[in-house]
Design an enzyme around this catalytic site. Structure first.
Site, PDB file in Angstrom:
ATOM      1  N   THR A 419     -27.750  17.423  -6.332  1.00 25.96           N
ATOM      2  CA  THR A 419     -27.637  17.191  -4.694  1.00 25.96           C
ATOM      3  C   THR A 419     -29.042  16.551  -4.104  1.00 25.96           C
ATOM      4  O   THR A 419     -29.997  16.885  -4.697  1.00 25.96           O
ATOM      5  CB  THR A 419     -27.190  18.172  -3.983  1.00 25.96           C
ATOM      6  OG1 THR A 419     -25.961  18.963  -4.788  1.00 25.96           O
ATOM      7  CG2 THR A 419     -26.567  18.135  -2.673  1.00 25.96           C
TER       8      THR A 419
HETATM    9  N1  GLY Z   1     -22.224  20.255  -5.437  1.00 24.39           N
HETATM   10  C1  GLY Z   1     -22.814  20.732  -4.528  1.00 24.39           C
HETATM   11  C2  GLY Z   1     -21.941  21.353  -3.100  1.00 24.39           C
HETATM   12  O1  GLY Z   1     -21.060  20.391  -2.846  1.00 24.39           O
HETATM   13  O2  GLY Z   1     -22.377  22.044  -2.334  1.00 24.39           O
END
Ligand code: GLY
Length: 608
Positions: A419
Site C-alpha cells: 500500500t
Molecule cells: N490491502 C490493504 C487494505 O486495503 O487495507
C-alpha cells in the site's frame, strides 16, 4: 461443526508486524528489543531506513507521495495546470514503476476528492471474481491456509480496480487530457529510473517473487541478487501497457491482449485463480457517499465508508476519547504518555471489536440499524466509553449500536500490508487523499507484461486475502467479510480529508499504508496535528502505537522504559515492533500549505 484453529492468521498478523522491526535499520536510537522476533515470519513490506524529513511549505499547490520521482511527476502536472486529481493519476502511474511492491495497475485504490466543501468517495477496490468460493482460502483440513501460502499465486488475485476508478474520477475532475497524465511514467519506464534503496532492500528479503521468471529477470541480476541500488532499470513492458491505457483508457486492460495476458497468468499459475475476461469486463468503480464526522467541536473529518473500515474505526476511537476525561499531559518529552496511551488503546480495542463484527462490503451486509453512522452515534459511544477503566479490559466484544439485520461472527485478525498514500491540493480549491494497494508487498508475486513479451511489467494484487479466510465461526454464524463472488474485501485504507466546520475550508489531506494499523497511523497524525498542535511533519515523526484488539504494539526503540512499564502495570501486554508507517499529510497554514512525509520511507513533498 468444524473446530476453528485459534486465530490462525492473527498470529501471522502480529508476527508480520513484529518482524517489521528487524527490517528497520536506522531509526532513532533503539533502547528496547522486541521479545520474540526470532520466532516470527517475514514482514510483507518492512521498513528500510529512517530519513529525517524537514517538512515543506508552499503557498498554493502541494503534492505528497511515497517516492521522489512520483512526487515530481505530480508536481509537474500541477505546474502544467492540472487538477489535484490529474496530479494523483500521474503520481499513481509513476508509483507503479518505482514503488511496484506497494501499488499499481494490478491493484485497487480508494480516493477521497474535495472541490471546495463538496466531498466524494471513489471506490476502485478490487472485487472477488464470479468464481470465488467462500472456502477457497481454507486448506484440506478446513483450516485457514498459512498466510504466505494464501497470498501467493493466481488464487489470491482479485479483479483490479484502480485504473477504471481513476478514469471515472478523471471524467468528472480532470483538467488535462487523460493521456498527458501518463507521460511522466512512460518516459521513466522507457528511459529508466534509478533503483532506490527501499525497493532494493525489499527485493533482497523477498523469496517468492523470484519464482516468477519475468520478475526474476526484471528485478534480479544473474547472481540472483537484486540489481544494486542506483541501477538504471527500464520497464518496456509497463511502458507499453501505460501507452495502451493512455490511448484507449481502462478498456485496454479489460479486454484485448493485456486482459488476456492477465487472465492467463492467473488461471495458468501453479496456484491458479478463477479470474476470467468476463470478470475484468464486468468491473465497475463506485462513487460512494463519504462518511463525514464532527470532531472536537471545530473539525469535520471525512473518510471512506465500507468496504473500508478505516474511517469508522478512526472516528470511533477518537469519538470514544471525547467521552473520557482528557489525560493531563498527553505528550511527555515528545512521546505519548502512558496514561494517554492506555485510554487510546482501550478505545481502539472497542473500535476494532466492532470492525471485526460488522464491517464489510455494503452491497452484501447491512449496517447496524441500516446506517454506518450508528457506529459513531454519540449515545452509543458514551455507552461504550463507560466500559473503559483504569486497567486494561480482560476481553472486549462488539457492541450493539442499533437493531441488527443479521447475526455475524467476528472476523479473526488477519494481516493486510503493502500500500501507498498520495495527498494533493491544487490552486483551485480541489484536494485528493488516495490510498492505493496491491495488498502484500509485491502482491501475489505475479509480474504481468501485458502480453508484450517485453522485459518488466506490473504486479498483480493478492487482495482476496483481505477477506476473512474463515467464512463462519464454530457455531456456523457467517463472518460479514467472508468471500462471496462479486464482493469487495474489507479494507483498512483511510484516505482522510479534514475541514473546518465553521467555514467549510479544507484543513488537511492525509493517509498511510500499513494494513490494519493504517487506522492508528492516521489517528496519530490527526491527534498530533489538530488537538496537540504539532506541524504535520512532527506529527508524522511521533512514535507509532497500535493494537489489533489484543496487545499494545509500540514502535521499537521509540518509547522510554517507564512508559512501557506503566502500560504493563495497567495490565497490557506490550510488544515493541517495526510499525513502518508511510504517512503523507498536507495541512493548511495561515500562508498556504505545509506538508510532511514519513521518515520511515522515501516520500517527499513539493509545491508552489
Ligand atoms: N490491502 C490493504 C487494505 O486495503 O487495507
Amino acid at each position: 461443526m468444524r473446530r476453528r484453529r485459534p486465530a490462525a492468521w492473527a498470529g501471522a498478523a502480529l508476527a508480520a508486524l513484529l518482524a517489521a522491526c528487524a527490517g528497520t535499520p536506522a531509526g532513532p536510537p533503539s533502547t528496547h528489543a522486541a521479545d520474540d522476533l526470532a520466532a516470527l515470519a517475514a514482514q510483507p513490506e518492512s521498513g528500510s531506513a529512517w530519513t529525517p524529513k524537514p517538512g515543506w511549505s508552499s503557498q498554493h499547490t502541494m503534492v505528497a507521495a511515497a517516492n521522489p520521482l512520483a512526487t515530481e511527476a505530480g508536481y509537474g502536472i500541477l505546474r502544467a495546470g492540472g487538477s489535484a486529481l490529474d496530479a494523483a493519476i500521474a503520481v499513481q502511474m509513476v508509483l507503479a514503476l518505482v514503488e511496484p511492491q506497494s501499488s499499481g495497475l494490478g491493484g485497487g485504490a480508494l480516493l477521497m476528492h474535495a472541490e471546495g466543501a463538496r466531498v466524494e468517495a471513489w471506490d476502485g477496490r478490487e472485487t472477488a471474481p464470479a468464481g470465488a468460493d467462500p472456502r477457497m482460502l481454507l486448506g484440506a483440513d478446513g483450516q485457514p491456509l498459512p498466510y504466505a501460502e494464501a497470498t501467493y499465486g493466481g488464487r489470491a488475485v482479485a479483479i483490479p480496480g484502480v485504473v477504471p476508478m481513476l478514469e471515472a474520477a478523471h471524467r468528472r475532475h480532470g483538467v488535462l487530457p487523460w493521456a498527458r497524465l501518463f507521460e511522466p511514467a512512460i518516459a521513466l519506464a522507457e528511459g529508466g529510473f534509478a533503483l532506490g534503496p527501499r525497493l532494493h532492500t525489499l527485493l533482497e528479503g523477498e523469496t517468492r517473487l523470484r519464482r516468477d521468471p519475468g520478475a526474476l529477470a526484471y528485478f534480479y541480476g544473474p547472481d540472483g541478487r537484486p540489481w544494486p541500488v542506483g541501477t538504471r532499470l527500464k520497464n518496456p513492458a509497463l511502458a507499453a501497457v501505460l501507452r495502451a491505457v493512455a490511448a484507449r483508457g481502462s478498456v485496454a486492460m479489460a479486454s484485448g491482449p493485456i486482459a488476456e495476458d492477465l487472465v492467463a497468468r492467473v488461471r495458468g499459475h501453479a496456484v491458479p485463480g478463477s479470474l476470467t475476461l468476463a470478470d475484468l469486463a464486468a468491473y465497475r468503480p463506485r462513487l460512494r457517499e463519504p462518511l463525514c464526522t464532527d470532531w472536537l467541536a471545530v473539525y469535520r473529518v471525512c473518510g471512506f465508508p465500507p468496504p473500508s473500515s478505516g474511517h469508522l474505526a478512526i472516528m470511533q476511537t477518537l469519538g470514544l476519547l471525547e467521552h473520557l476525561p482528557p489525560a493531563a499531559a498527553p505528550l511527555q518529552d515528545g512521546v505519548p504518555s502512558a496514561a494517554w496511551l492506555h485510554t487510546y488503546i482501550e478505545a481502539a480495542r472497542l473500535a476494532f471489536a466492532d470492525r471485526a463484527q460488522y464491517v464489510a462490503d455494503p452491497d452484501f451486509v447491512t449496517a447496524p440499524g441500516g446506517d454506518w453512522a450508528s457506529l459513531l452515534a454519540p449515545a452509543y459511544l458514551a455507552q461504550r466509553a463507560a466500559l473503559i477503566g483504569p486497567q486494561a479490559a480482560k476481553a472486549v466484544a462488539a457492541g450493539v449500536p442499533a437493531p441488527l439485520a443479521a447475526a455475524y461472527a467476528p472476523m479473526p485478525d488477519q494481516p493486510e500490508h503493502g500500500t501507498s498514500h498520495i495527498s494533493v491540493v491544487d490552486g483551485q480549491g480541489r484536494a485528493v487523499a488516495m490510498t492505493t494497494t496491491i495488498e502484500a508487498g509485491f502482491g501475489a508475486r505475479i509480474l504481468a507484461d501485458g502480453g508484450t513479451g517485453l522485459r518488466g511489467g506490473y504486479l498483480l494484487n493478492n487482495e482476496m486475502t483481505d477477506f476473512s479466510a474463515e467464512p463462519a465461526d464454530a457455531q456456523g454464524r457467517p463472518v460479514a467479510n467472508r468471500i462471496e463472488p462479486g464482493k469487495r474485501p474489507r479494507s483498512s485504507m483511510s484516505p482522510t480529508l479534514v475541514f473546518d466546520r465553521r467555514d467549510g475550508r479544507l484543513l488537511m489531506t492525509l493517509g498511510s499504508p500499513g494494513g490494519p494499523v493504517i487506522i492508528h497511523f492516521t489517528a496519530k497524525t490527526l491527534i498530533g496535528t489538530l488537538p496537540w498542535g504539532l506541524d504535520a511533519q512532527r506529527a508524522i515523526d511521533l512514535p507509532n502505537f497500535a493494537t489489533l484488539g489484543g496487545p499494545v504494539l509500540l514502535e521499537a526503540g521509540r518509547f522510554p522504559p517507564a512508559v512501557i512499564e506503566a502500560l504493563r502495570g495497567r495490565g497490557h501486554r506490550v510488544v515493541e515492533v517495526g510499525l513502518t508507517s508511510g504517512l503523507q499529510a498536507i495541512q493548511r497554514t495561515p500562508t498556504g500549505w505545509f506538508g510532511g512525509a514519513d521518515p520511515r520511507r522515501e516520500g517527499i513533498v513539493r509545491g508552489d
